[in-house]
Scaffold this motif. Structure first.
Motif, PDB file in Angstrom:
ATOM      1  N   CYS A 158      84.481  10.007  19.447  1.00  0.00           N
ATOM      2  CA  CYS A 158      84.570  10.635  18.119  1.00  0.00           C
ATOM      3  C   CYS A 158      84.776  12.137  18.142  1.00  0.00           C
ATOM      4  CB  CYS A 158      83.353  10.270  17.283  1.00  0.00           C
ATOM      5  SG  CYS A 158      81.805  11.045  17.798  1.00  0.00           S
ATOM      6  N   GLY A 159      84.544  12.808  19.276  1.00  0.00           N
ATOM      7  CA  GLY A 159      84.825  14.242  19.347  1.00  0.00           C
ATOM      8  C   GLY A 159      84.158  15.026  18.236  1.00  0.00           C
ATOM      9  N   SER A 160      84.944  15.799  17.497  1.00  0.00           N
ATOM     10  CA  SER A 160      84.384  16.662  16.452  1.00  0.00           C
ATOM     11  C   SER A 160      84.217  15.946  15.116  1.00  0.00           C
ATOM     12  CB  SER A 160      85.257  17.903  16.279  1.00  0.00           C
ATOM     13  OG  SER A 160      86.584  17.539  15.971  1.00  0.00           O
ATOM     14  N   GLY A 161      84.478  14.635  15.074  1.00  0.00           N
ATOM     15  CA  GLY A 161      84.065  13.827  13.941  1.00  0.00           C
ATOM     16  C   GLY A 161      84.996  13.671  12.766  1.00  0.00           C
ATOM     17  N   THR A 162      86.294  13.850  12.944  1.00  0.00           N
ATOM     18  CA  THR A 162      87.219  13.698  11.820  1.00  0.00           C
ATOM     19  C   THR A 162      87.121  12.308  11.199  1.00  0.00           C
ATOM     20  OG1 THR A 162      88.752  15.320  12.770  1.00  0.00           O
ATOM     21  CG2 THR A 162      89.641  13.834  11.106  1.00  0.00           C
ATOM     22  N   THR A 163      87.013  11.284  12.031  1.00  0.00           N
ATOM     23  CA  THR A 163      86.903   9.917  11.514  1.00  0.00           C
ATOM     24  C   THR A 163      85.672   9.781  10.628  1.00  0.00           C
ATOM     25  OG1 THR A 163      87.908   9.114  13.571  1.00  0.00           O
ATOM     26  CG2 THR A 163      86.881   7.471  12.151  1.00  0.00           C
ATOM     27  N   GLY A 164      84.546  10.345  11.063  1.00  0.00           N
ATOM     28  CA  GLY A 164      83.310  10.264  10.297  1.00  0.00           C
ATOM     29  C   GLY A 164      83.386  11.008   8.975  1.00  0.00           C
ATOM     30  N   VAL A 165      83.968  12.194   8.995  1.00  0.00           N
ATOM     31  CA  VAL A 165      84.107  13.007   7.780  1.00  0.00           C
ATOM     32  C   VAL A 165      84.926  12.251   6.734  1.00  0.00           C
ATOM     33  CG1 VAL A 165      85.144  15.118   6.825  1.00  0.00           C
ATOM     34  CG2 VAL A 165      83.827  15.216   8.948  1.00  0.00           C
ATOM     35  N   VAL A 166      86.041  11.686   7.170  1.00  0.00           N
ATOM     36  CA  VAL A 166      86.913  10.947   6.256  1.00  0.00           C
ATOM     37  C   VAL A 166      86.236   9.666   5.775  1.00  0.00           C
ATOM     38  CG1 VAL A 166      89.094   9.683   6.095  1.00  0.00           C
ATOM     39  CG2 VAL A 166      89.038  11.943   7.156  1.00  0.00           C
ATOM     40  N   ALA A 167      85.552   8.966   6.675  1.00  0.00           N
ATOM     41  CA  ALA A 167      84.840   7.739   6.291  1.00  0.00           C
ATOM     42  C   ALA A 167      83.818   8.041   5.200  1.00  0.00           C
ATOM     43  CB  ALA A 167      84.156   7.131   7.514  1.00  0.00           C
ATOM     44  N   LYS A 168      83.060   9.109   5.371  1.00  0.00           N
ATOM     45  CA  LYS A 168      82.043   9.487   4.388  1.00  0.00           C
ATOM     46  C   LYS A 168      82.685   9.845   3.055  1.00  0.00           C
ATOM     47  CE  LYS A 168      77.692  11.944   4.206  1.00  0.00           C
ATOM     48  NZ  LYS A 168      76.978  10.670   4.235  1.00  0.00           N
ATOM     49  N   ARG A 169      83.772  10.588   3.104  1.00  0.00           N
ATOM     50  CA  ARG A 169      84.485  11.012   1.893  1.00  0.00           C
ATOM     51  C   ARG A 169      84.991   9.818   1.093  1.00  0.00           C
ATOM     52  NH1 ARG A 169      88.920  14.921   3.611  1.00  0.00           N
ATOM     53  NH2 ARG A 169      87.050  16.155   4.063  1.00  0.00           N
ATOM     54  N   LEU A 170      85.407   8.769   1.809  1.00  0.00           N
ATOM     55  CA  LEU A 170      86.021   7.612   1.154  1.00  0.00           C
ATOM     56  C   LEU A 170      85.047   6.449   0.947  1.00  0.00           C
ATOM     57  CD1 LEU A 170      89.467   7.645   3.028  1.00  0.00           C
ATOM     58  CD2 LEU A 170      88.963   8.499   0.721  1.00  0.00           C
ATOM     59  N   GLY A 171      83.756   6.687   1.159  1.00  0.00           N
ATOM     60  CA  GLY A 171      82.764   5.655   0.879  1.00  0.00           C
ATOM     61  C   GLY A 171      82.684   4.549   1.900  1.00  0.00           C
ATOM     62  N   ARG A 172      83.048   4.859   3.153  1.00  0.00           N
ATOM     63  CA  ARG A 172      82.893   3.904   4.251  1.00  0.00           C
ATOM     64  C   ARG A 172      81.696   4.317   5.107  1.00  0.00           C
ATOM     65  NH1 ARG A 172      87.403   3.657   1.000  1.00  0.00           N
ATOM     66  NH2 ARG A 172      89.004   2.242   1.815  1.00  0.00           N
ATOM     67  N   GLU A 175      78.117  18.889  22.822  1.00  0.00           N
ATOM     68  CA  GLU A 175      78.725  20.015  22.101  1.00  0.00           C
ATOM     69  C   GLU A 175      79.582  19.536  20.938  1.00  0.00           C
ATOM     70  OE1 GLU A 175      82.308  23.267  22.950  1.00  0.00           O
ATOM     71  OE2 GLU A 175      81.505  22.058  24.599  1.00  0.00           O
ATOM     72  N   TYR A 176      80.373  18.491  21.166  1.00  0.00           N
ATOM     73  CA  TYR A 176      81.247  17.978  20.117  1.00  0.00           C
ATOM     74  C   TYR A 176      80.457  17.220  19.057  1.00  0.00           C
ATOM     75  CZ  TYR A 176      84.944  19.232  23.414  1.00  0.00           C
ATOM     76  OH  TYR A 176      85.772  19.910  24.272  1.00  0.00           O
ATOM     77  N   LEU A 177      79.407  16.517  19.464  1.00  0.00           N
ATOM     78  CA  LEU A 177      78.578  15.810  18.485  1.00  0.00           C
ATOM     79  C   LEU A 177      77.877  16.803  17.549  1.00  0.00           C
ATOM     80  CD1 LEU A 177      77.016  12.919  20.600  1.00  0.00           C
ATOM     81  CD2 LEU A 177      78.832  12.777  18.899  1.00  0.00           C
ATOM     82  N   THR A 178      77.541  17.977  18.057  1.00  0.00           N
ATOM     83  CA  THR A 178      76.950  19.013  17.219  1.00  0.00           C
ATOM     84  C   THR A 178      77.942  19.452  16.139  1.00  0.00           C
ATOM     85  OG1 THR A 178      75.565  19.811  19.040  1.00  0.00           O
ATOM     86  CG2 THR A 178      75.938  21.330  17.210  1.00  0.00           C
ATOM     87  N   ILE A 179      79.209  19.615  16.535  1.00  0.00           N
ATOM     88  CA  ILE A 179      80.266  19.958  15.572  1.00  0.00           C
ATOM     89  C   ILE A 179      80.405  18.838  14.547  1.00  0.00           C
ATOM     90  CG2 ILE A 179      82.739  20.414  15.283  1.00  0.00           C
ATOM     91  CD1 ILE A 179      82.727  21.583  18.134  1.00  0.00           C
ATOM     92  N   CYS A 180      80.401  17.599  15.042  1.00  0.00           N
ATOM     93  CA  CYS A 180      80.529  16.422  14.176  1.00  0.00           C
ATOM     94  C   CYS A 180      79.435  16.414  13.115  1.00  0.00           C
ATOM     95  CB  CYS A 180      80.473  15.157  15.028  1.00  0.00           C
ATOM     96  SG  CYS A 180      80.598  13.615  14.099  1.00  0.00           S
ATOM     97  N   LYS A 181      78.196  16.653  13.531  1.00  0.00           N
ATOM     98  CA  LYS A 181      77.066  16.658  12.598  1.00  0.00           C
ATOM     99  C   LYS A 181      77.205  17.746  11.551  1.00  0.00           C
ATOM    100  CE  LYS A 181      73.754  14.682  15.875  1.00  0.00           C
ATOM    101  NZ  LYS A 181      72.578  14.972  16.737  1.00  0.00           N
ATOM    102  N   LYS A 182      77.651  18.930  11.970  1.00  0.00           N
ATOM    103  CA  LYS A 182      77.848  20.034  11.023  1.00  0.00           C
ATOM    104  C   LYS A 182      78.899  19.666   9.974  1.00  0.00           C
ATOM    105  CE  LYS A 182      76.714  23.926  14.095  1.00  0.00           C
ATOM    106  NZ  LYS A 182      77.291  25.096  14.826  1.00  0.00           N
TER     107      LYS A 182
END
Length: 250
Positions: A207-221, A231-238
């Motif tokens: 997942c790296g910096s979390g683009t998939t997660g950000v978009v999933a959250k935005r679209l109700g998934r 280091e990348y998971l920290t970016i993802c969480k932010k």
């Protein structure tokens, strides 16, 4: 989740995921050079872009791809689907591994970048595309979900083609920190909208910096992300916190 995808995927329940998006290591870290923002920089991404301490050979790369793709098949629901992004460095192995592990390729998407970095060697054409393979289980009973009407609507009332044009990731999407292979949000928005429904569970095993997660959250998934690099998971969480707080990226 912080850890090795191969280990963590093997512990998950079978057939629990609606869609997988994977941007696996391209294994480009060979001490070469490339261009970034007009500057000459190393192509080395990090130890995660290698197998062991060395750039892998063809057989090692293919074994790795077959392993994680096999594990993703086990956790995908019967009607689920998988998207995998890659370049010429790994996509041919990915395509073969998908078929060997019991997948049927639905589409071969060409992502054409409007602002690719120049080719410094000047001995070949500028590398301006990436391939995204979309696949489902090779089972006659499998019926992947495709939001055809929405894709047609977003394309001005015409069937959407398999060549997608767009820019590289905007600087505003890297405010929480930089990842060397971060995908732009618009790309994941199209993928998520095309192949999932609200409340579906999306897994990104790299997942790296979390683009998939950000978009999933935005679209109700719902979203599960795995990466070896804290280091990348920290970016993802932010980024997920920013999305949760409704802060708009400009």
């Amino acid at each position: 989740m912080h850890g090795d995808s191969l280990k963590l995927l093997s512990k998950m329940n079978p057939e629990c995921i609606d869609m997988v998006f994977a941007d696996p290591p391209y294994f480009l870290s060979n001490d070469g050079i490339t261009c970034n923002s007009g500057r000459m920089v190393s192509v080395n991404k990090g130890e995660w872009d290698k197998i062991g301490n060395n750039s892998p050979n063809v057989e090692e790369k293919h074994r790795f791809n077959r392993k994680w793709i096999k594990l993703c098949k086990r956790i995908l629901k019967p009607n689920g689907s998988i998207w995998i992004s890659g370049t010429l460095h790994n996509i041919y192995s990915i395509g073969m591994a998908l078929e060997q592990e019991g997948f049927k390729i639905i589409n071969n998407i060409t992502w054409q970048k409007t602002n690719p970095p120049p080719n410094l060697a000047c001995r070949c054409f500028t590398h301006s595309t990436e391939t995204i393979l979309w696949a489902q289980k090779a089972d006659k009973k499998a019926h992947h979900y495709f939001n055809y009407e929405l894709m047609k609507e977003q394309n001005g009332g015409k069937q959407m083609k398999d060549v997608w044009l767009g820019s590289l990731t905007k600087p505003s999407e890297k405010k929480a920190g930089k990842h060397p292979t971060q995908k732009p949000e618009y790309l994941l928005e199209r993928i998520v909208q095309a192949s999932t429904k609200e409340n579906d569970i999306i897994l990104d095993p790299f997942c790296g910096s979390g683009t998939t997660g950000v978009v999933a959250k935005r679209l109700g998934r719902r979203f599960i992300g795995i990466d070896t690099e804290e280091e990348y998971l920290t970016i993802c969480k932010k980024r997920l916190e920013t999305e949760s707080n409704g802060e708009k990226e400009l």
